[in-house]
Design a protein around this motif. Structure first.
Motif, PDB file in Angstrom:
ATOM      1  N   TYR A 183       0.798  -1.222   0.000  1.00  0.00           N
ATOM      2  CA  TYR A 183       0.000   0.000   0.000  1.00  0.00           C
ATOM      3  C   TYR A 183       0.835   1.279   0.000  1.00  0.00           C
ATOM      4  N   ASP A 184       2.149   1.211   0.227  1.00  0.00           N
ATOM      5  CA  ASP A 184       2.996   2.382   0.001  1.00  0.00           C
ATOM      6  C   ASP A 184       4.406   1.916  -0.326  1.00  0.00           C
ATOM      7  N   ALA A 185       5.228   2.840  -0.827  1.00  0.00           N
ATOM      8  CA  ALA A 185       6.552   2.472  -1.339  1.00  0.00           C
ATOM      9  C   ALA A 185       7.468   1.949  -0.242  1.00  0.00           C
ATOM     10  N   GLU A 186       7.419   2.562   0.933  1.00  0.00           N
ATOM     11  CA  GLU A 186       8.302   2.154   2.024  1.00  0.00           C
ATOM     12  C   GLU A 186       7.981   0.731   2.492  1.00  0.00           C
ATOM     13  N   LEU A 237       9.024  -6.907   0.166  1.00  0.00           N
ATOM     14  CA  LEU A 237       9.393  -7.664  -1.027  1.00  0.00           C
ATOM     15  C   LEU A 237      10.614  -8.568  -0.826  1.00  0.00           C
ATOM     16  N   PRO A 238      11.694  -8.115  -0.175  1.00  0.00           N
ATOM     17  CA  PRO A 238      12.842  -9.018   0.021  1.00  0.00           C
ATOM     18  C   PRO A 238      12.479 -10.257   0.843  1.00  0.00           C
ATOM     19  N   PHE A 239      11.653 -10.083   1.869  1.00  0.00           N
ATOM     20  CA  PHE A 239      11.214 -11.212   2.693  1.00  0.00           C
ATOM     21  C   PHE A 239      10.463 -12.233   1.844  1.00  0.00           C
ATOM     22  N   LEU A 240       9.527 -11.758   1.045  1.00  0.00           N
ATOM     23  CA  LEU A 240       8.717 -12.649   0.222  1.00  0.00           C
ATOM     24  C   LEU A 240       9.557 -13.318  -0.862  1.00  0.00           C
ATOM     25  N   THR A 241      10.485 -12.569  -1.437  1.00  0.00           N
ATOM     26  CA  THR A 241      11.352 -13.110  -2.489  1.00  0.00           C
ATOM     27  C   THR A 241      12.263 -14.202  -1.939  1.00  0.00           C
ATOM     28  N   ARG A 242      12.803 -13.999  -0.738  1.00  0.00           N
ATOM     29  CA  ARG A 242      13.650 -15.021  -0.116  1.00  0.00           C
ATOM     30  C   ARG A 242      12.866 -16.297   0.151  1.00  0.00           C
ATOM     31  N   ALA A 243      11.633 -16.141   0.616  1.00  0.00           N
ATOM     32  CA  ALA A 243      10.813 -17.316   0.887  1.00  0.00           C
ATOM     33  C   ALA A 243      10.583 -18.116  -0.393  1.00  0.00           C
ATOM     34  N   ALA A 244      10.282 -17.417  -1.479  1.00  0.00           N
ATOM     35  CA  ALA A 244      10.074 -18.105  -2.757  1.00  0.00           C
ATOM     36  C   ALA A 244      11.359 -18.770  -3.237  1.00  0.00           C
ATOM     37  N   ALA A 245      12.504 -18.117  -3.027  1.00  0.00           N
ATOM     38  CA  ALA A 245      13.776 -18.649  -3.496  1.00  0.00           C
ATOM     39  C   ALA A 245      14.152 -19.947  -2.786  1.00  0.00           C
ATOM     40  N   ARG A 246      13.721 -20.111  -1.536  1.00  0.00           N
ATOM     41  CA  ARG A 246      14.037 -21.357  -0.820  1.00  0.00           C
ATOM     42  C   ARG A 246      12.980 -22.435  -1.069  1.00  0.00           C
ATOM     43  N   GLY A 247      11.979 -22.127  -1.910  1.00  0.00           N
ATOM     44  CA  GLY A 247      11.019 -23.140  -2.322  1.00  0.00           C
ATOM     45  C   GLY A 247       9.624 -23.010  -1.759  1.00  0.00           C
ATOM     46  N   ALA A 248       9.379 -21.999  -0.942  1.00  0.00           N
ATOM     47  CA  ALA A 248       8.030 -21.810  -0.414  1.00  0.00           C
ATOM     48  C   ALA A 248       7.088 -21.309  -1.516  1.00  0.00           C
ATOM     49  N   LEU A 249       5.828 -21.710  -1.402  1.00  0.00           N
ATOM     50  CA  LEU A 249       4.793 -21.132  -2.251  1.00  0.00           C
ATOM     51  C   LEU A 249       4.413 -19.786  -1.639  1.00  0.00           C
ATOM     52  N   PRO A 257      -5.292  -5.391  -4.325  1.00  0.00           N
ATOM     53  CA  PRO A 257      -6.350  -4.711  -5.094  1.00  0.00           C
ATOM     54  C   PRO A 257      -5.801  -3.592  -5.974  1.00  0.00           C
ATOM     55  N   ASP A 258      -4.831  -3.933  -6.811  1.00  0.00           N
ATOM     56  CA  ASP A 258      -4.260  -2.990  -7.777  1.00  0.00           C
ATOM     57  C   ASP A 258      -3.645  -1.767  -7.100  1.00  0.00           C
ATOM     58  N   ARG A 259      -2.946  -1.990  -5.983  1.00  0.00           N
ATOM     59  CA  ARG A 259      -2.231  -0.896  -5.346  1.00  0.00           C
ATOM     60  C   ARG A 259      -1.115  -0.416  -6.269  1.00  0.00           C
ATOM     61  N   ALA A 260      -0.820   0.856  -6.193  1.00  0.00           N
ATOM     62  CA  ALA A 260       0.125   1.470  -7.136  1.00  0.00           C
ATOM     63  C   ALA A 260       1.540   0.915  -7.001  1.00  0.00           C
ATOM     64  N   HIS A 261       1.899   0.411  -5.830  1.00  0.00           N
ATOM     65  CA  HIS A 261       3.280  -0.009  -5.596  1.00  0.00           C
ATOM     66  C   HIS A 261       3.506  -1.499  -5.797  1.00  0.00           C
ATOM     67  N   LEU A 262       2.494  -2.213  -6.273  1.00  0.00           N
ATOM     68  CA  LEU A 262       2.662  -3.634  -6.552  1.00  0.00           C
ATOM     69  C   LEU A 262       3.619  -3.832  -7.732  1.00  0.00           C
ATOM     70  N   ARG A 292     -13.946  -3.326  -5.130  1.00  0.00           N
ATOM     71  CA  ARG A 292     -12.633  -3.192  -5.760  1.00  0.00           C
ATOM     72  C   ARG A 292     -12.269  -4.523  -6.385  1.00  0.00           C
ATOM     73  N   ASN A 293     -11.583  -4.453  -7.504  1.00  0.00           N
ATOM     74  CA  ASN A 293     -11.027  -5.675  -8.089  1.00  0.00           C
ATOM     75  C   ASN A 293      -9.713  -5.988  -7.388  1.00  0.00           C
ATOM     76  N   ALA A 294      -9.531  -7.249  -7.053  1.00  0.00           N
ATOM     77  CA  ALA A 294      -8.312  -7.682  -6.372  1.00  0.00           C
ATOM     78  C   ALA A 294      -7.803  -8.964  -7.035  1.00  0.00           C
ATOM     79  N   THR A 295      -6.501  -9.073  -7.112  1.00  0.00           N
ATOM     80  CA  THR A 295      -5.846 -10.194  -7.788  1.00  0.00           C
ATOM     81  C   THR A 295      -5.034 -11.006  -6.796  1.00  0.00           C
ATOM     82  N   VAL A 296      -5.043 -12.318  -6.978  1.00  0.00           N
ATOM     83  CA  VAL A 296      -4.154 -13.205  -6.237  1.00  0.00           C
ATOM     84  C   VAL A 296      -2.958 -13.477  -7.139  1.00  0.00           C
ATOM     85  N   TRP A 297      -1.759 -13.249  -6.593  1.00  0.00           N
ATOM     86  CA  TRP A 297      -0.511 -13.400  -7.325  1.00  0.00           C
ATOM     87  C   TRP A 297       0.389 -14.427  -6.670  1.00  0.00           C
TER      88      TRP A 297
END
Length: 209
Positions: free
Chosen positions: A145-148, A154-166, A172-177, A202-207
């Protein structure tokens, strides 16, 4: 506030109601965001008191596709009300941890999990340097919901994916996604509180990362 005082505060300022897109789940929800925000005296809005659009979409997706979390160890980041964590538990997750830095949020998580008859473990404190407790599935509803905040999450989520987590996100189409980092799983039209979003849906997407 003490734990009993936190519980009393949540109960005094919310009503247990079905989530619009996920009526299987009941949440202690507030009506007026601004009035409640003034009472909490926090820098951030009372994220724990409302079913936000991204969380509703992700919760709906988990209940409609329970195989994503069934028998898995699940970590819900910035859990807020616990909506997504509760949906994961209802969908058959082996264990669910709901993390948030706000004590009121963790109180709401406990109350909401109890109201829905599921087991969710609230985890306090900033966990962004952790490995999400080695969870098989990492969930996050409406965290860009904001840039900060995006730069922190994002780094936390990216690390989780890199080690194999789903890693699944509801947004909902936030500007900073950062859409170029994700694959779209599903899209939903979500009823939302008019006072929060200045619209009734609001339209919201699962990614997925």
């Amino acid at each position: 506030m003490s734990a009993p005082a936190l519980s009393d505060f949540v109960l005094a300022n919310t009503t247990l109601t079905p989530v619009p897109l996920v009526p299987e789940v009941l949440l202690h929800s507030a009506v007026e965001a601004m009035d409640l925000w003034e009472l909490t005296d926090h820098d951030q809005p009372p994220f724990w008191a409302f079913p936000w659009a991204g969380g509703q979409a992700l919760a709906r997706h988990l209940l409609d596709h329970p195989g994503l979390v069934r028998d898995k160890k699940v970590f819900d980041l910035a859990s807020g009300s616990g909506l997504v964590a509760i949906a994961a538990a209802l969908a058959g997750a082996d264990s669910v941890t709901a993390n948030d830095i706000d004590p009121l949020s963790l109180t709401a998580v406990r109350l909401n999990a109890s109201a829905n008859g599921v087991s969710v473990t609230p985890l306090p404190g900033d966990q962004l340097d952790s490995d999400a407790q080695g969870a098989d599935v990492v969930l996050a509803g409406d965290v860009f919901y904001d840039a900060e905040i995006t730069a922190l999450m994002l780094p936390f989520l990216t690390r989780a994916a890199a080690r194999g987590a789903l890693v699944l996100l509801g947004d909902p189409d936030r500007a900073h996604l950062p859409r170029d980092r994700f694959v779209r799983y599903g899209r939903y039209e979500v009823p939302v509180p008019l006072t929060l979003e200045s619209t009734e849906t609001r339209n919201a997407t699962v990614w997925r990362i």
